[in-house]
Design an enzyme around this catalytic site. Sequence first.
Site, short mmCIF file in Angstrom:
data_model
loop_
_atom_site.label_atom_id
_atom_site.label_comp_id
_atom_site.label_asym_id
_atom_site.label_seq_id
_atom_site.Cartn_x
_atom_site.Cartn_y
_atom_site.Cartn_z
N HIS A 93 -11.63 -25.54 -8.90
CA HIS A 93 -10.52 -25.16 -9.77
C HIS A 93 -11.01 -24.62 -11.11
O HIS A 93 -12.00 -25.10 -11.66
CB HIS A 93 -9.49 -26.28 -9.94
CG HIS A 93 -9.96 -27.50 -10.67
ND1 HIS A 93 -9.92 -27.62 -12.04
CD2 HIS A 93 -10.45 -28.68 -10.22
CE1 HIS A 93 -10.36 -28.81 -12.40
NE2 HIS A 93 -10.69 -29.49 -11.32
N GLU A 142 -5.01 -27.48 -11.23
CA GLU A 142 -5.39 -28.65 -10.42
C GLU A 142 -5.17 -29.93 -11.20
O GLU A 142 -4.74 -30.95 -10.65
CB GLU A 142 -6.85 -28.54 -9.99
CG GLU A 142 -7.33 -29.66 -9.07
CD GLU A 142 -7.78 -30.92 -9.81
OE1 GLU A 142 -7.91 -31.98 -9.16
OE2 GLU A 142 -8.01 -30.86 -11.03
N GLU A 143 -5.49 -29.89 -12.50
CA GLU A 143 -5.43 -31.12 -13.30
C GLU A 143 -4.02 -31.68 -13.42
O GLU A 143 -3.84 -32.85 -13.74
CB GLU A 143 -6.01 -30.87 -14.69
CG GLU A 143 -7.49 -30.49 -14.71
CD GLU A 143 -8.41 -31.61 -14.27
OE1 GLU A 143 -7.91 -32.69 -13.91
OE2 GLU A 143 -9.64 -31.41 -14.28
N HIS A 146 -13.15 -35.49 -18.09
CA HIS A 146 -11.96 -35.37 -18.95
C HIS A 146 -12.24 -35.78 -20.39
O HIS A 146 -11.34 -36.28 -21.08
CB HIS A 146 -10.81 -36.22 -18.40
CG HIS A 146 -10.27 -35.76 -17.08
ND1 HIS A 146 -9.19 -36.37 -16.46
CD2 HIS A 146 -10.64 -34.75 -16.26
CE1 HIS A 146 -8.94 -35.76 -15.31
NE2 HIS A 146 -9.82 -34.77 -15.17
N ASP A 174 -16.11 -30.26 -14.82
CA ASP A 174 -14.83 -30.42 -14.14
C ASP A 174 -13.89 -29.29 -14.52
O ASP A 174 -13.20 -29.38 -15.53
CB ASP A 174 -14.21 -31.77 -14.50
CG ASP A 174 -12.90 -32.05 -13.79
OD1 ASP A 174 -12.63 -31.39 -12.77
OD2 ASP A 174 -12.14 -32.91 -14.26
N ASP A 190 -15.19 -30.69 -6.37
CA ASP A 190 -14.52 -31.11 -7.61
C ASP A 190 -14.95 -32.51 -8.02
O ASP A 190 -14.19 -33.26 -8.61
CB ASP A 190 -12.99 -31.04 -7.44
CG ASP A 190 -12.26 -31.28 -8.75
OD1 ASP A 190 -12.88 -31.10 -9.83
OD2 ASP A 190 -11.08 -31.67 -8.71
#
EC number: 3.4.17.-
Length: 472
Positions: A290, A336-337, A434, A302, A364
């Site tokens: 993503h 995606e998140e 994140h 990520d 991912d």
Amino acid sequence: MKFLLFTFVGVVHLFSLNSGKAIYKNDISRRTFQEIKEEIARYKDVAKAIINLAVYGKAQNRSYERLALLVDTVGPRPSGSKSLEKAIQIMYRNLQEDGLENVHLEPVKIPHWERGEESAVMLEPRVHKMAILGLGSSIGTPPEGITAEVLVVTSFEELQRRAPEARGKIVVYNQPYVNYSKTVQYRVQGAVEAAKVGALASLIRSVASFSIYSPHTGIQEYQDGVPKIPTACITVEDAEMISRMASRGNRIVIQLKMGAKNYPDADSFNTVAEIIGSKYPEQVVLVSGHLDSWDVGQGAMDDGGGAFISWEALSLIKDLGLRPKRTLRLVLWTAEEQGGIGGFQYYQLHKVNISNYSLVMESDEGTFLPSGLQFTGSEKARAIMEEVMRLLQPVNVTQVFRTGEGTDINFWIQAGVPGASLVDDLYKYFSFHHSHGDTMTVMDPKQMNVAAAVWAVVSYVIADMEEMLPRS
């Protein structure tokens, strides 16, 4: 001798892995497993060529350098942001310039949330400015903020037991980190559970395997019929300190200010490119990662790494002049998140052709040195994947684990399509996940080379075999 039981179109089949003999009727194939093994073994030289190009040849470090250029230029790419759309347009041009086929953008609608200015200050028992990151889709506080006493809990069960104490307070979750899938429920559901017992806000200990005073953000979900309250993650260190203070009987007061806002859904795109199959162009092996990220760090790990080794897989195959029998399709997902928004809309658009998808792959969970491949599919398909992974002996990445998954490909897997994902160092991954620490400094070009080689070998061989992977 080990026997596996397979069922195809209502017929039970007995399949022997060791003898190479097969007894089955009305199957998609009448070949023995030995014949399939021999077919896969013939890809040994092609696999070596891919590995040599990716790890030792002219393409080494290419995926790393491409990724660094994008994330240094664009930065983080949150859903609904101008930076995400800029990255999508850059990738659209990059894929065209790379000589890939059928490069196009597929429109989707995605959430748009912005965190705004935010702060948290402990006022009692001492003044302490805390590091926080608001959680995706959270509402903001009033301009003056929320100032309230704290209730510390370690679980939802404890929150229920102490529900009368929670009303009018800020609930702080100091849940222990078990693993991501179990612990993330506190980030996703923490605000709802706190609101049910009358809390004014919730602060969640970051879902991280390791911390150096850096909070980790992520998506959270409100629930219909439950009041929406502001919610953010705090550092592991602050959560533990507050918990210690509470255990001593200290009165803890925090002032929380969050300028978070939710906007109407924005226009965006999934980015698609292909190497069109030579014999069965309508059949597809999908490789993906993503392109969106959270709004902190650079989104390098990520999921810049996963997106760029997926691009690299097609580049390596193209550079070697290979064209598999089936179409190799690269998809760079958007949003995606926020729960696989782009992936779901892609599935809705393309599921009419689900019978033509041989394998769906998503990277991912980092592109550190892979230890193998996670795979979800029938036992017969698993046996085939194990043979394919033997081709990666030169880089010592041959294991096939259970439970291949990915937020964007789970829709396909749940519908019966075989799915695969990379396995690597998850402890390291969730240390930076994140957070502000997700930058190019986390990435290792040599490890990305190996990850790209694994991705390219697996996708090419499955796309080029005479038959699709069998399903349950």
